[in-house]
Design an enzyme around this catalytic site. Structure first.
Site, PDB file in Angstrom:
ATOM      1  CE  LYS A  65      -4.427  -1.335   0.291  1.00 24.18           C
ATOM      2  NZ  LYS A  65      -5.503  -0.854  -0.601  1.00 24.18           N
ATOM      3  CB  SER A 317      -0.357  -8.156  -1.150  1.00 20.96           C
ATOM      4  OG  SER A 317      -1.340  -8.713  -0.294  1.00 20.96           O
TER       5      SER A 317
END
Length: 417
Positions: A65, A317
């Protein structure tokens, strides 16, 4: 109110290009890590193909992110930066935006639900952000975010439905093509779709024939349903431990991109995710959060879909896991693999009764990790004692051998987990 803080329609819905992703990479240079891409012999064997792990779980702030956040903050005008930024998040996006803002000396406000994890609130504050806790879920926090932005002129940094954020996430795709241009498939998690959108633009621009498969939680199949019906869909809120991909509706922009570039959307359940998180910790020494492990979880459950000689990338991720959840993952992972068995035995409440059972179990060299006595529950008859035994074994085969042995010995028991 700062007019620049409000997304203009043409800006918000502008589809980012490959060149935008290259530009975003220049904004991230010197800050984000180029995370490793490494082949895993263990997971290649388990999946029956050549598995390469993209370790974005080792990224700054513990998640991909931060890439999108840095790209967005780096694209702000001087006027926008002066008013500051604001975002709604209870997790990785919050930390990414807070970190990016601190690097650029931009005032930052993060709106988090009032029931957000104290650890996540503390982590976000540690990057210098002002944390405002409003509402009891993301939707209520998002409403508060829009109100504050309107009142104070702050620029909203959306978690996924923004072209600059998407371009930032797409820099992962550039790295994948540099490190493994001969990849045949890429599996990646899908929530709102920002990661999938950015990575697919970057990859398909250079290698259109590569297969890109998005993995959603079975409890939140919003993107899959949207692609199947040909329009943006919302799903009812379910439950999953993979909160990073628990999105009821994908973004309008991300849906437009993903529906064009992704080859398929598949679903995975929490059981597979838990087992994969456990295996990543034990075999690869990697702590990966539930959403981050989703792509590998699907691959391990359905590896037969990929040919034995294919090169398959699984994008891990993020690695931000609540410590209480991590403890549960370890216990449940051991149970799923038959390496931890909990049984209940009803014994006469007299000296030596438990010792006889323990001596029998000891014949198989089984490790007893926990013993719990229960004499007072309503289902325990007077004159007896209920005993819970947590037993550690080598594998599922040894677990079954133990249960068969106890049956032959005439020990009355039941497996409780």
């Amino acid at each position: 109110m700062n007019d620049d803080s409000v997304w203009k329609a043409d800006r918000k819905h502008r589809v980012p290009t490959y060149d935008d992703i290259v530009k975003a990479r220049s904004l991230l240079e010197g800050t984000v890590r180029k995370t490793p891409l490494q082949r895993s012999s263990t997971f290649s064997k388990l999946a029956g193909t050549n598995v390469f792990l993209k370790l974005e779980c080792l990224q700054l702030t513990g998640s991909f992110k931060v890439r999108g956040a840095l790209a967005k903050v780096g694209s702000l005008t001087e006027k926008q930066a002066g008013y500051g930024v604001i975002a709604a998040s209870a997790g990785n996006h919050a930390q990414g935006v807070a970190f990016a803002s601190a690097r650029k000396n931009v005032p930052c406000t993060i709106v988090m639900p009032q029931n957000a994890s104290p650890a996540k609130v503390a982590a976000t504050r540690s990057y210098g952000a002002e944390v405002v806790q409003k509402g009891f879920n993301y939707d209520e926090a998002w409403e508060a975010t829009q109100e504050i932005a309107k009142q104070e002129g702050k620029t909203i940094i959306h978690a996924f439905d923004d072209p600059d954020v998407i371009a930032g996430q797409g820099t992962i795709g550039l790295e994948l093509m540099e490190d493994l241009a001969g990849a045949d498939r890429v599996y990646l998690p899908v929530g709102g779709g920002g990661l999938a959108a950015g990575v697919s633009i970057a990859i398909k621009a250079k290698k259109p024939d590569i297969k890109i498969i998005g993995v959603e939680s079975r409890a939140f199949p919003a993107m899959k349903e949207s692609m199947a019906k040909g329009s943006l869909q919302s799903v009812k809120a379910g439950y999953t431990i993979a909160d990073g991909i628990s999105v009821k509706s994908p973004g309008k922009l991300t849906y437009e991109i993903v529906s064009k570039h992704l080859d398929d959307i598949v679903l995975v359940d929490d059981t597979a995710i838990v087992k994969t998180m456990f295996l990543l910790m034990e075999r690869a020494k990697l702590v990966v959060e539930p959403a981050g492990a989703a792509s590998l979880a699907y691959l391990l459950s359905n590896g037969h879909q990929a040919g034995k000689n294919e090169k398959v990338i699984s994008l891990l991720s993020g690695g931000n896991v609540d410590m209480y959840l991590l403890g549960q993952v370890v216990a449940k992972g051991l149970m799923q693999m038959g390496r931890l068995v909990k049984i209940f035995i009803l014994l006469p409440d007299k000296p030596g009764a438990l010792k006889e059972v323990v001596d029998d179990i000891a014949e198989l060299s089984v490790n007893i990790v926990e013993v719990e006595h229960d004499r007072l529950s309503a289902n325990i008859p007077a004159g007896t004692a209920g005993v819970y035994l947590s037993l550690e074994l080598e594998n599922e085969k040894r677990s079954q051998k133990l249960l068969d042995f106890m049956k032959r010995k005439g020990i009355e028991f039941k497996v409780v987990s």
